[in-house]
Design an enzyme around this catalytic site. Structure first.
Site, short mmCIF file in Angstrom:
data_model
loop_
_atom_site.label_atom_id
_atom_site.label_comp_id
_atom_site.label_asym_id
_atom_site.label_seq_id
_atom_site.Cartn_x
_atom_site.Cartn_y
_atom_site.Cartn_z
N CYS A 31 0.83 -1.20 0.00
CA CYS A 31 0.00 0.00 0.00
C CYS A 31 0.87 1.27 0.00
O CYS A 31 1.59 1.52 -0.95
CB CYS A 31 -0.98 -0.06 1.16
SG CYS A 31 -2.42 1.02 0.99
N HIS A 32 0.83 2.07 1.07
CA HIS A 32 1.61 3.30 1.16
C HIS A 32 3.03 3.07 1.70
O HIS A 32 3.83 4.00 1.73
CB HIS A 32 0.90 4.32 2.06
CG HIS A 32 -0.30 4.95 1.44
ND1 HIS A 32 -1.52 4.31 1.34
CD2 HIS A 32 -0.48 6.17 0.87
CE1 HIS A 32 -2.39 5.10 0.75
NE2 HIS A 32 -1.79 6.24 0.45
#
Length: 179
Positions: free
Chosen positions: A112-113
């Site tokens: 994800c991030h």
């Protein structure tokens, strides 16, 4: 299924902002494969996870990054959440901890991030990876090739985009950690 018997995997997180499922599902996968997951954070005590923007559970930190010896870990998982990697990339010891895995060739899994922390550690140049789509410009500017795929393995690095990709992410991360 990969066998992680005798292997210890660090899960590096900030004190809050961790996407809970991106911590708990890989953690469970490591345990089910016979490995030992350990929660490493920039502060001792408990960390606060989230279900997107809503508070989730808290988790006890096993070791602070200041006290952690990266060489005692066989692999590293970087869970996402927007605030988690943003805080980690502002902490020099956390960034150095991440970079040490790349310097030694040990496997890293980021979802994800989480690749924001990889950008700060200056370890993405020349690599192909994926992430949450909003990071693609940052990754390209740091010299990476960004692709929109559920999981990407580039050498000792596994990346995925989002919680929906966790089955593929866990499978590939466990394979790398087992080597």
């Amino acid at each position: 299924m990969a066998d992680l018997s005798g292997k210890t995997v660090a899960f590096l997180v900030a004190p809050e902002g961790i996407e809970q499922i991106e911590l708990t599902e890989p953690w469970q996968a490591v345990e089910e494969a016979g490995g030992t997951p350990r929660l490493v954070s920039t502060k001792s005590g408990r960390v606060q996870a989230f279900h997107h923007l809503d508070k989730g559970d808290t988790f006890e930190v096993d070791e602070t990054v200041a006290d952690a010896d990266p060489s005692s870990y066989d692999g590293l998982v970087l869970p996402g959440g927007v605030a988690n990697p943003d805080a980690l990339r502002m902490d020099k010891q956390a960034v150095d901890f991440v970079r040490s895995f790349f310097d030694s060739g040990r496997p890293v899994a980021a979802i994800c991030h989480a690749p924001w922390t990889l950008v700060e550690a200056d370890v993405v140049k020349g690599r192909t990876l994926t992430s949450w789509p909003s990071l693609q410009t940052d990754l390209r500017n740091a010299g990476a090739t960004w692709v929109d795929e559920e999981v990407v393995v580039d050498g000792n690095l596994v990346t995925s985009r989002k919680p929906d990709d966790l089955p593929a992410f866990n499978r590939e991360a466990l394979e790398l950690f087992a080597r």
